[in-house]
Structure formats: C-alpha cells, structure tokens
Design a protein around this motif. Structure first.
Motif, PDB file in Angstrom:
ATOM      1  N   ALA A 243       0.854  -1.198   0.000  1.00 34.23           N
ATOM      2  CA  ALA A 243       0.000   0.000   0.000  1.00 34.23           C
ATOM      3  C   ALA A 243       0.883   1.239   0.000  1.00 34.23           C
ATOM      4  O   ALA A 243       1.745   1.383   0.860  1.00 34.23           O
ATOM      5  CB  ALA A 243      -0.902   0.002   1.223  1.00 34.23           C
ATOM      6  N   ALA A 245       0.813   5.603  -0.746  1.00 37.03           N
ATOM      7  CA  ALA A 245       0.057   6.812  -1.078  1.00 37.03           C
ATOM      8  C   ALA A 245       1.061   7.926  -1.304  1.00 37.03           C
ATOM      9  O   ALA A 245       2.234   7.776  -0.979  1.00 37.03           O
ATOM     10  CB  ALA A 245      -0.908   7.181   0.043  1.00 37.03           C
ATOM     11  N   LEU A 255      -4.865   6.323   4.790  1.00 35.13           N
ATOM     12  CA  LEU A 255      -5.172   5.493   3.624  1.00 35.13           C
ATOM     13  C   LEU A 255      -4.253   4.283   3.567  1.00 35.13           C
ATOM     14  O   LEU A 255      -4.694   3.162   3.297  1.00 35.13           O
ATOM     15  CB  LEU A 255      -5.009   6.322   2.352  1.00 35.13           C
ATOM     16  CG  LEU A 255      -6.092   7.367   2.110  1.00 35.13           C
ATOM     17  CD1 LEU A 255      -5.706   8.270   0.966  1.00 35.13           C
ATOM     18  CD2 LEU A 255      -7.405   6.672   1.806  1.00 35.13           C
ATOM     19  N   VAL A 256      -2.959   4.511   3.838  1.00 36.60           N
ATOM     20  CA  VAL A 256      -2.009   3.404   3.764  1.00 36.60           C
ATOM     21  C   VAL A 256      -2.368   2.336   4.779  1.00 36.60           C
ATOM     22  O   VAL A 256      -2.399   1.144   4.471  1.00 36.60           O
ATOM     23  CB  VAL A 256      -0.582   3.930   3.994  1.00 36.60           C
ATOM     24  CG1 VAL A 256       0.363   2.801   4.314  1.00 36.60           C
ATOM     25  CG2 VAL A 256      -0.099   4.669   2.785  1.00 36.60           C
ATOM     26  N   GLU A 259      -5.449   0.440   3.752  1.00 36.76           N
ATOM     27  CA  GLU A 259      -5.183  -0.464   2.642  1.00 36.76           C
ATOM     28  C   GLU A 259      -4.345  -1.645   3.121  1.00 36.76           C
ATOM     29  O   GLU A 259      -4.538  -2.778   2.682  1.00 36.76           O
ATOM     30  CB  GLU A 259      -4.459   0.303   1.531  1.00 36.76           C
ATOM     31  CG  GLU A 259      -4.155  -0.499   0.296  1.00 36.76           C
ATOM     32  CD  GLU A 259      -5.400  -0.997  -0.395  1.00 36.76           C
ATOM     33  OE1 GLU A 259      -6.473  -0.404  -0.188  1.00 36.76           O
ATOM     34  OE2 GLU A 259      -5.309  -1.995  -1.132  1.00 36.76           O
TER      35      GLU A 259
ATOM     36  N   ALA B   2       3.709   4.724  -7.457  1.00 38.33           N
ATOM     37  CA  ALA B   2       2.898   4.255  -6.324  1.00 38.33           C
ATOM     38  C   ALA B   2       1.748   3.393  -6.802  1.00 38.33           C
ATOM     39  O   ALA B   2       1.178   3.651  -7.862  1.00 38.33           O
ATOM     40  CB  ALA B   2       2.353   5.454  -5.566  1.00 38.33           C
ATOM     41  N   THR B   3       1.470   2.372  -6.024  1.00 37.88           N
ATOM     42  CA  THR B   3       0.269   1.600  -6.308  1.00 37.88           C
ATOM     43  C   THR B   3      -0.937   2.468  -5.968  1.00 37.88           C
ATOM     44  O   THR B   3      -0.916   3.207  -5.008  1.00 37.88           O
ATOM     45  CB  THR B   3       0.201   0.352  -5.406  1.00 37.88           C
ATOM     46  OG1 THR B   3       1.523  -0.056  -5.151  1.00 37.88           O
ATOM     47  CG2 THR B   3      -0.557  -0.756  -6.067  1.00 37.88           C
ATOM     48  N   GLU B   4      -1.934   2.348  -6.789  1.00 33.17           N
ATOM     49  CA  GLU B   4      -3.137   3.117  -6.500  1.00 33.17           C
ATOM     50  C   GLU B   4      -3.801   2.571  -5.251  1.00 33.17           C
ATOM     51  O   GLU B   4      -3.995   1.369  -5.118  1.00 33.17           O
ATOM     52  CB  GLU B   4      -4.107   3.017  -7.678  1.00 33.17           C
ATOM     53  CG  GLU B   4      -3.667   3.816  -8.892  1.00 33.17           C
ATOM     54  CD  GLU B   4      -3.520   5.291  -8.582  1.00 33.17           C
ATOM     55  OE1 GLU B   4      -4.442   5.844  -7.974  1.00 33.17           O
ATOM     56  OE2 GLU B   4      -2.482   5.873  -8.938  1.00 33.17           O
ATOM     57  N   ILE B   5      -4.140   3.464  -4.372  1.00 31.21           N
ATOM     58  CA  ILE B   5      -4.922   3.037  -3.223  1.00 31.21           C
ATOM     59  C   ILE B   5      -6.378   3.286  -3.544  1.00 31.21           C
ATOM     60  O   ILE B   5      -6.756   4.376  -3.958  1.00 31.21           O
ATOM     61  CB  ILE B   5      -4.512   3.800  -1.968  1.00 31.21           C
ATOM     62  CG1 ILE B   5      -3.209   3.212  -1.479  1.00 31.21           C
ATOM     63  CG2 ILE B   5      -5.574   3.689  -0.898  1.00 31.21           C
ATOM     64  CD1 ILE B   5      -2.793   3.712  -0.168  1.00 31.21           C
ATOM     65  N   THR B   6      -7.173   2.269  -3.398  1.00 31.18           N
ATOM     66  CA  THR B   6      -8.576   2.425  -3.708  1.00 31.18           C
ATOM     67  C   THR B   6      -9.295   2.896  -2.460  1.00 31.18           C
ATOM     68  O   THR B   6      -9.708   2.105  -1.622  1.00 31.18           O
ATOM     69  CB  THR B   6      -9.158   1.091  -4.160  1.00 31.18           C
ATOM     70  OG1 THR B   6      -8.753   0.102  -3.216  1.00 31.18           O
ATOM     71  CG2 THR B   6      -8.664   0.727  -5.526  1.00 31.18           C
ATOM     72  N   ALA B   7      -9.382   4.201  -2.338  1.00 28.39           N
ATOM     73  CA  ALA B   7     -10.135   4.722  -1.200  1.00 28.39           C
ATOM     74  C   ALA B   7     -11.605   4.424  -1.429  1.00 28.39           C
ATOM     75  O   ALA B   7     -12.144   4.709  -2.501  1.00 28.39           O
ATOM     76  CB  ALA B   7      -9.920   6.219  -1.073  1.00 28.39           C
TER      77      ALA B   7
END
Lengths: 381, 259, 158, 374
Positions: A243, A245, A255-256, A259, B2-7
């Motif tokens: 994860a 961001a 968010l991290v 995730e 960066a990997t997309e974070i799926t919020a």
C-alpha cells in the motif's frame, strides 16, 4: 501570548503511552518540539541477557503491547539465525498468520486511538469491538489475549485448533465489512479532511534521512515493504500488494494503514487456506538440546553443563505494523543470548518529530502524533 | 511509482453533505445496537460460558466466541497435589521467579513433599511451568479474576492451587510433546562414591543403585574408600529435572547424550 | 550485492582502514573497519553504495573491547549492510554518523548512555532513556541486574 | 383562575402551608404568617425551588439521556447499573464528586478559582427562571424574555475565562482563550438566527413566539436560521464537534483541567445545563414549543400538563440530535472553527434574516401556510 514551553506528557491524552513531548508554542503555533523518552524503559535488552532463549519471548510481548506476536516473530527469526535452526514450513505459515492478524489488530487499535485524538469517540469503540475478534482468535490458539508467549525458537508452541480456519474466515468477512464503515466515518466526513489533509507532511527524502519507516514512509510514496523486498517466513509465497500513497500527510497515512489491513486480509485468506490443507509438525526436529522444544529441561545456570555450541550472530528485520523492526542477536554458545539489540521503528519515527510537527498548530499535534502511531513500550524497550 | 490506493470513500466536497455520511453510518449502527449492543454485561454474562457465547453470536451477528476460544486459556494455575512429584521443573522454568517450592503435608518425613507456591504478583502467565510439568499436575485454568485486597493474598499456596484444581474449571488441554532428543543424566564413573543421594532424592524413583564389583587391590594401589554401588538412570522414566545433579556431593552427574 | 562488490567500492576509499568484508546471512555483507575511517566509510556507503537509510546503531560490550555496529538499507539493492568497528573499552569513542545519516542521532544517544560509547561531534549527546545524570551504563557486562547468587535457584534438599 | 400556572400552584401551596401553620400558632404570629406579603414571598420561594429542582432533575436526566444514546451510537449500553437502566448513575457520580476534595493549585488565585465555576453555574441556572415550558408555566409575560435569556447565556465566557486564568495552568489558559474566542465568534450568528425568528414572530417574548407558530413551525421556512442556530448553539455549548476549549486530546481538559470535586461537578453540570437551554431554545424558536400541529388528535393534548410533556419530548429529541452529531463528527480546529463562524455562519445568518423579512412580507408561504393574524 508570548512564547512558552508546554509539556505534553508524560500524562497527557495525546501521548498514547508514557513520554513527554515538550512543545514551544507561540499562541497556537508550534515553534519547536523536544520529545523526551524513557518513562517506560524497562531494560528489556539487558534482561534478555539473563534469560534463556525461549524466555525472552515473554519480554517480546511486552515491548509493543499491541503487536506482541510481530515482535515475537522478529526476535525468533533473529534467534533462529543465530542458533542455526530452521523452523518447519507450517510453523512459518502460522507465524505469518499471527503477524498479519497482529497487523490488523494493531492497525485497528491505531485507528481507534487516532480518531479519538481528533475528537471522535465512536470509532474508538467500534475499533475495540472489532479488535476483540482478532484477540479472540489469538486466544483460541495462544491462550492469552495480549501477552501471547506463543512462538518458540524452532517453531511455535502448539498447533492451531481445528476450528481455527473456519473462525478466521468468519472474522475476516466481518472485518471486511467493518473497514467500509470505518472509512465512511472518517473519509466520508469533510471535517476529517479539514483536520487531516496537508498535515504533518514528511516527504520521502526526509523520511529516509531520518530513518522513518513503515506506513509513514509508504505514505510518502516510497514503495518499501520488507515483506516484499526481503521476504522472511514465507512471504515470498503469498500474493499481496504494497500500500502506497503520495500525500505524505495524515490522510495518506490513514489510507495506507487502511489499505494495509485489506492487504492483510488478502494474505490471511491465502495462509488460512494453506494451513487448512497442510498439516505437519510445528517445531523443528533438531534443536540444541537445552532449547529442548518448548519444554526446557533446565533453564538456569548451575545445572547446565557448559558446552560449546556453534556461535552465531542473527539479524532479522520484520515489517512490524509500525514499520521496520530489526533485531540483532549475538549467540556466544551459551543458553542465554549474549546481546540482544532491537530497533524499534517508532523510535526512529519519533526522533524525526521536529520535522513533521514544527509549523503546525497545537491542535494538530494529536492527529499528527496519532498518525505516527506511537507505542512507547517498544520505543523505550 | 505508487500503487493506486482504492479509497472506498472519496473526499466529500459538497458542503451540504459535509456531515451526512458519517451521521448516516452512526445512525445505522445505532439502529443495529438498539437490539443487541456488542458489549457484554461482564459479571452477569461471561464469555467463557459457551451457551452465552452462542447466544451473543446469534443475536449480534458477530462471529465472536465460536470455536474453542477458551479451551486453552492461560489463567490461574490448578495444582493436583496428589500427583505432584516435587520435581521443581516448574520452578526452574519460571522466567519471573514467581514459583517457590514449599513443603506440604503428606510426604515422607525424611524427604518432605514440596509443591509450587505461586506469587501472582509476579506471574506473567506465560505457561512455561505448565508446559514443563512432566506429570500434568500443574495446569492453567480459565479463571482470571484475581482481585484481592491484600498483597499477601496474591500468593497462592499449594493448597489453594489444589482448591482451584477441585473446582474442575476447564483446564488447558495442550500437552507439549517431549522432545525426541532430550539430554540424559550421565555419570562420571571415577568420581562417584555411591552415596545414594541421587537415588534417594529422585522424584520419580528412576535411579536405582546397582552393586558394582569391588576391584581387587593391586600392589601399590589404594582402593578408594566408597560404597560399591553406582546409580543407573532409567531414561524413559526420567523427567530431566536435574535434582540428582544438584544433590550429588561429588558433582559426578551431568547432562549429556547417551551413546 | 555481494561482499565482493562492497570490497571493490570500499577498498580504494578506505585503504588499510577497511579490515575486511565478510558474508552475512540475509545481508549484503558485514564490513569491518577501523574507527579512524568512520566518516569516510559512512559517506562511501551512503553515496557510492546508495545505502541511504540508516536503520540501527548499536553497541556490544565484549568486556575487553566494545563493538559499534551500524545497519543500513539500500532501496536500490533491497539489502541491508552491517558495518562494525571495534573500539577499546578504555577509550571508547567513534565519530558520529549523524552528520551523514540524521537518523543516527537518537540511536547514538541510546548507545552512548547504555553501552558507554562516546560519539564525537554528536550534535545533542544527552540521556535519552535513562534519567539525566544517570551514572551507570546498563548494557555493560559489568552492570549486574542480579547478584549471581540471587540468580541461582535455591538449593533444595540440603 | 381557569388554568393552573406555575405561580398559581406555588401561591396555593404557600397559602395552604401558611394557613396550616397559622392554625397551630398564636394569633399574633398567625396574622403575620397569613398576611399577603408573607404568603406571596413564600410563594415566590416555592416557585424558585420548584424551578430549581425541575431544572436540576432535567439536567441530570439529560446527562442520562446522552449517556444512553451515546452508548447505543457507539455500540455499547451506557450507564445501566445504578437504578433502573442507570437512571440514578448521575446521582451516584454527583455524590462521588461531592465527597471529593477540590485541590487548588498553590499558585492559583482563590477568588477567581472558586468564584468562576460558581458564577458560571448560577448564571446558567438563572436562565430557567425566564424560559417558559408551557402556557402559563413561566414567570409571567415579560416582554423581552428571549433577549434576557440570551444575554445571560452570553455571560459564560467571562466566567470561563476567569476560572481558566486563575487556575494558573497553561492548558487552562489556552482553553479559556479558545472558549472566549469561540463564544464571541458564535454570538453574532446566534443572534442573527434569533433575529430572523423574532422578525417573523414580531416579538421577543417567547410565549408570543410559540403562539406565532400555531399554523406552522418556523423550522420549515427558516431552515437556514435553524442550521445557523444549531451550529452556533453547538459552539456555545462547547459540544463536539466544537468542543475545542475542552479538547481533551490536546488541552487535557481545557479550562477545567485544574478542577476537581464539586467545582468540577459545577462545570460539568453547567455544561449540560447550557445544553438543556440550547435544546429548549431550539424547541421554542423553531419547533413550536409546547404546541402540537393541529392535525394531531386532541386526545394527545387535552390532559393536564400535556404541554409540558410534549415540550420535554421535543427537547429530548432535539438533544438527541446533538448527541447524534457528537457521535459521528470529529472536532474541528480553532482557526477552522472561527473561519466557519465568521465566513459562513454570519453570511448565512444574514441570508436567513432576509428570508425572514420576505416571510413577513409574504404572510402566506406554500406549503406551510400563513402566519397568524394578530
């Protein structure tokens, strides 16, 4: 108001433990900070030198009391390298399962405390409610809810109960739904964004220079995760994403971590499946005799004939919920480790406090420090 | 990079909906918890009660308490004095030095029976002692309520631990297998004087003193003054407590691999 | 990255102050160096070998001498490296790494107070975990938490 | 006297007691006791005692209500052991605080330290002497009840600041500063929202305002004023999301950090007292007070004290919404709070005043109906 120093801590709701953040403020603006540690220093590294290898595990639960199993894993990996022992594969999978559940438990605990810091009490209780399920799972096979004492050099103490896999799946399903609720309470609220966006910014270069690791580093866009970069246990055999961001602020850390919990669930579904279909031993066959499996024949000096076993030095690094934890264990051929040195990720993360606190406001300190997720037990050791 | 974070929740920019979504979530939870809040009314409802666990699990929809959560809980110890052999292994294995061996009635007057007395002020509930107990007489139960008004009440005498045993609380069923390659007690033959101390104090009586032939005196050689017996350890009965090593006056017993 | 690679880069920079590079399981290698060359080594390791992230600084008291070890991580090699130097117990000091890696600051403070190794030119060498003015260095082997007789289990059946 | 009012009840009670006492006393004393001056004075005392007792009971019940509601919002139960469903828990807490010692910091200023919380509570209690809770159940037709209530309500920052300053604690000081800044910032939108109601109702008398809501409650057309009023009230009551002066995460407990025992109880009690005032004002200004819409069958309103009952129901529901907000929103920051106050709430309040003026001009607005003709 003129400039003044205030002590945030050692007894302060923001500290999440015992430490003192001295803050120099002008009105509400933070001009300088000076963290003072050591209120919880118990000398774990020193006590370890007087303990049997397996007995140190009881201390590991107490280094970080919300991520005990991750720290046990860390210490056990280093000890096994120092003692030249390879654990069986099932034990490694069990340890991974433990560590990932511990990550979920720790992150839920972080979520609960962090959102409480910005004034919202409800998620605290939701978090506690859901973390209890993880603790129930731990209790079902370790026999304790916080101080597990579960891992042993060469494997783990006992195998998982037969009902574990079913129950773990139920818990994972439940948690998946709950994480959606968590996001609604936080990300769905614009006050949360007002409080957390562009706050406590620590860019990637500063992170690396100050040794900051874990979710804080990943929130700055650096894709580093020891589980991927330097796989230990059997993390090379499971499929997950790191994860990352790019905000480098409090929201990005939120968010991290969220995730990461979802990725942990992904890992756990794989390890639980594996554990269901691969029974086997959970302790290594050939241990040094005085390690004698979980059953230690004689632990104290005086009854053990001094014998020279192979010396060794062990180093392990584990992606603990808070960041990169490292252990350095020196084995001098006795039943006690000669020297144990731990590197706590939060120790480094807090040492950079000046970089991400100065210039913000007093009211921003709790969310920023909450996003660091300080666990003072492991900072002071 | 960066990997997309799926919020799952996008930042809400609509000022009219500033507070709507979290309030809706809280209201949903409110409606749910009106019927069955997740808390447990502790002294009256207990999670270790399996019927209650199932009731809660069904009522709240939470996957709590299913399965063997409480089966191997590590709480207060239970000691079966009758089967305790006074081997001291629990004391040795305790990392916190909270176990003291105290005399209990019922032993042989020469060799009083000693059973563990546990100071719960120091105990960390690690379970090393019950793991080490070779007879399974020291186990851990599901009892976790220890509040007392005096510090001295934190010390549980063997009799008190035996009371816990008699309550028939669920006890930790996990018995750890003895390792295959354990050390044995070996004898340094020339040092032994045949004093019988080891056989006398062995808690499992696995040491027998066998007669050995008294050598013939050769010219110019002095026969050592000793009893002409030698301990023989029965490895299958031995619990590896090391009592014999500690009582040996000549330090002639030691740990080692039997050839 | 292998120990040979480390030697190839470090040997010209350090000369005889590089005492050797050993293999170390799970790491790029273990670099032993003389403390005189500490700063050169740190710079070389950070700039030439791209170990930009210092993770850990620790000390070991080997009774006759003391050892300081550093663990650094490289994002490009995805490996750790262990640097270690021996300092005499009577004159235990070494150049600070915090000029090269700011993250060394607290680790060195901790090592200084616990293992009694002084870091020269450290910006802020104060007590971190122990109280100010604490006169002992707990991680030295000479600092006993128990007296040996306390540690021993009491004799039985006397 | 056709309808029982609070004062008539007090007067009757006073009269009864006086004549009962007089019957057993010698004639000189009987004359004195049954004289109209004494009876009236005694009636006033009874009146005050009833109001005080009712206020205190209500406040304590309000705390209970918040604890239970908040518990369910947080998936727990709230107080439940002392008394039925924990109803007596607050009495137990109050008793505990009463028994505890108040530790005054050595450097604190005793006058301000003790005077602050006391005055804070007394002024807040005084508001309840003014607020009507049902027709006839008030002090009588003062023409400016609303204005007087708000004036007393606005005293609080002074006393908070006095106690914060005199407790000689940096956190208290910051809490006091924040409290003063916040309350002053939100006084203006609060009054603007009130002004729009006053424009429509045409009076500062709360009885009249309630009377004016007989055709429709004001919250419908004056929804903007309601939003401004509720937000400003939240800030005035220092409740989450606007509880910055107490912000336990950064300021420990804000301006009451140094207080313990009964003086802490004063603060906590007064906070809820002010919350009760806020809820009551919302009900009076926007939700028709003790009246019910005309389509409600008269069974619901014909029995005695029905007005008080419905008024209380409304008040508790309004407070429940405050609790709901508390359960779901995080705390904002000082500068954000002030920015929202000055930049959003004051313009919104001005717009709502404009809307109110339009309403008065239009007289009848679909779908609400018409204002009553005087």
């Amino acid at each position: 108001m003129s400039e003044m120093w205030i002590n945030m801590g050692p007894q302060h709701p923001m500290t999440h433990g015992l430490w003192n953040l001295r803050v120099r403020i002008d009105g509400e603006v933070v001009l300088d900070v000076d963290p003072e540690m050591g209120y919880l220093h118990r000398g774990i590294e020193k006590i370890s030198e007087d303990r049997h290898y397996n007995e140190v595990v009881t201390l590991m639960d107490r280094t970080c009391y919300v991520a005990g199993l991750a720290w046990e894993h860390l210490y056990i990996l280093a000890s096994e390298q120092a003692l030249h022992i390879t654990p069986p594969e099932r034990a490694q999978y069990i340890r991974m399962t433990c560590e990932e559940f511990q990550r979920i438990g720790s992150h839920i605990m972080w979520y609960a405390a962090f959102v409480n810091d910005i004034g919202l009490m409800t998620p605290f209780l939701y978090g506690m409610r859901d973390r209890d399920l993880v603790l129930d799972l731990f209790q079902s096979f370790t026999g304790a809810r916080m101080t597990y004492e579960y891992m042993r050099v060469g494997g783990v103490r006992n195998d998982l109960p037969p009902t574990f896999t079913d129950q773990a799946r139920k818990v994972l399903d439940w948690l998946t739904d709950r994480f959606r609720e968590y996001d609604q309470l936080c990300l769905g609220s614009s006050i949360f964004h007002k409080r957390c966006d562009h706050l406590g910014v620590l860019k990637a270069n500063d992170c690396i220079a100050h040794g900051v690791t874990g979710p804080m580093l990943r929130s700055a866009g650096v894709k580093r995760d020891l589980r991927k970069d330097r796989p230990y246990a059997r993390y090379d055999a499971v499929d997950f994403d790191v994860a990352v961001a790019d905000g480098a602020d409090v929201t990005a850390r939120y968010l991290v971590r969220m995730e990461e919990m979802r990725q942990s669930i992904r890992i756990l579904r794989q390890t639980v499946d594996w554990l269901e279909h691969h029974p086997g031993p959970v302790m290594a066959e050939h241990l040094p005799r005085w390690l004698g499996a979980p059953y230690a024949p004689v632990g104290r000096e005086g009854y053990l004939l001094k014998r020279n076993y192979a010396k060794g030095v062990g180093f392990s690094a584990v992606e603990e919920p808070h960041g990169e934890a490292q252990a350095y264990v020196v084995n001098e051929g006795t039943e006690h480790p000669y020297r144990v040195k731990f590197r706590s990720p939060i120790f480094a993360n807090l040492s950079a406090a000046r970089q991400y606190l100065v210039g913000y406001r007093v009211a921003d300190i709790p969310p920023i420090m909450g996003s660091v997720d300080p666990c003072i037990g492991e900072v002071d050791r | 990079m960066a990997t997309e974070i799926t919020a799952t929740e996008k930042p809400n920019q609509n000022p009219i909906l500033w507070v709507a979504r979290p309030m809706a979530t809280a209201a949903r939870q409110f409606a749910k918890s009106l019927f069955r809040p997740s808390t447990i009314v502790y002294p009256y409802e207990r999670l270790e009660d399996p019927e209650f666990r199932e009731k809660v699990a069904v009522a709240s929809g939470k996957p709590i308490g299913l399965g063997q959560v409480w089966d191997n809980y590590r709480g207060v110890h239970a000691l079966n004095i009758a089967t305790c052999i006074s081997c001291n292994l629990c004391q040795f294995s305790c990392p916190d030095l909270c176990i003291e061996m105290v005399t209990v009635p019922g032993g042989d007057p020469k060799h009083p029976k000693k059973c563990p007395e546990i100071d719960y002020g120091k105990c960390s509930y690690c379970g090393f002692c019950s793991d080490a107990c070779p007879e399974g007489c020291l186990t851990m139960t599901t009892r976790y309520e220890l509040s007392v008004t005096k510090r001295s009440d934190m010390v549980y005498s063997p009799q008190r631990l035996n009371e816990v045993f008699k309550t028939k609380l669920p006890m930790n069923p996990i018995r750890l297998a003895r390792p295959a390659n354990e050390d044995s007690i070996l004898l340094d033959v020339p040092l032994c004087i045949g004093c019988n101390a080891c056989a006398r104090d062995c808690p499992t009586q696995c040491i027998t003193m066998l007669d050995i032939p008294k050598p013939e005196a050769k010219a110019g050689e002095k026969i050592p003054k000793r009893i002409w017996k030698e301990p023989v350890v029965n490895d299958s009965d031995c619990v590896r407590c090391g009592t014999c090593i500690s009582v040996c006056p000549k330090e002639c017993l030691f740990w080692g691999t039997r050839k | 990255m292998q120990p040979d690679d480390l030697t190839r880069v470090l040997a010209p920079k350090l000369g005889e102050n590089l005492l050797g590079v050993e293999a170390f399981e799970g790491m790029a290698g273990r670099v032993r160096f003389r403390r005189e060359a500490a700063l050169d080594l740190f710079r070389a390791v950070r700039d030439d070998l791209s170990f930009a992230h210092l993770s850990m600084v620790g000390g070991i008291d080997w009774v006759d001498h003391r050892e300081v070890f550093y663990v650094a991580w490289s994002d490009s090699a995805r490996q750790y490296v262990l640097l270690s130097t021996d300092v005499p117990a009577t004159d235990a000091h070494v150049e600070t790494a915090s000029a090269v890696w700011p993250s060394a600051n607290w680790h060195e403070r901790e090592t200084w107070e616990l293992v009694d190794i002084t870091f020269d030119h450290h910006p802020d060498l104060r007590h971190l975990l122990t109280p100010d003015g604490y006169a002992f260095h707990p991680l030295l082997r000479s600092f006993k938490i128990h007296e040996p007789e306390e540690l021993e289990v009491k004799t039985r059946h006397v | 006297m056709s309808q029982a009012t609070l004062y008539s009840v007090s007067y009757d009670l006073s009269n009864t007691i006086a004549s009962a006492l007089g019957s057993v006393l010698p004639s000189g004393a009987r004359d004195l006791i049954t004289s109209s001056g004494v009876v009236t004075g005694f009636a006033v005392v009874i009146f005050a005692v009833i109001i005080l007792a009712a206020t205190m009971l209500n406040t304590i019940l309000l705390i209970w209500w918040e604890r239970k509601l908040l518990g369910r919002f947080m998936d727990r139960r709230g107080a439940m052991h002392v008394g039925f469903a924990g109803l007596l828990q607050n009495f137990a807490d109050g008793f505990k605080l009463f028994r505890k010692d108040t530790v005054k910091p050595r450097e604190a200023d005793p006058l301000g330290f003790y005077f602050g919380p006391t005055a804070y509570m007394i002024t807040s209690l005084a508001i309840f002497g003014i607020l009507p809770i049902s027709s006839g159940w008030d002090t009588g037709a003062l023409p400016l009840t609303l204005l007087l209530a708000l004036a007393i309500f606005a005293f609080a920052p002074l006393f908070i600041f006095v106690s914060a300053w005199s407790s000689n604690n940096k956190y208290s000081l910051m809490g006091g500063m924040r409290s003063a800044a916040q309350m002053i910032a939100y006084e203006v939108p609060l009054l603007l929202a009130v002004v729009s109601v006053v424009i429509v109702a045409g009076s500062f008398d709360l009885n009249t305002i309630v009377y004016e809501q007989q055709n429709y409650w004001f919250w419908g057309p004056l929804i903007l004023a309601l939003i401004v009023f509720v937000a400003a009230m939240l800030a005035e009551m220092e409740r989450i999301p606007f509880d910055l002066p107490e912000a336990e995460a950064e300021l420990v407990e804000g301006w009451n950090t140094e207080y313990g025992g009964m003086f802490f109880a004063f603060f906590m009690f007064t906070d809820y007292l002010r919350a009760l005032v806020g809820s009551v004002l919302v009900v009076l200004l926007f939700f028709g007070g003790w009246t019910l819409p005309s389509w409600v069958p008269s069974v619901a309103t014909s029995w005695p004290l029905a007005g008080i009952f419905w008024f209380m129901v409304k008040t508790y529901i309004v407070f429940g919404v405050f609790v709901w907000i508390r359960a779901s929103l995080p705390r904002v920051r000082t500068d954000q709070l002030l920015r929202v106050g000055w930049n959003r709430m004051i313009p919104l309040g001005l717009v709502s005043v404009f809307v109110a003026a339009l309403l008065v001009v239009a007289k009848c607005v679909w779908p609400f109906g018409c204002l009553p003709t005087p």
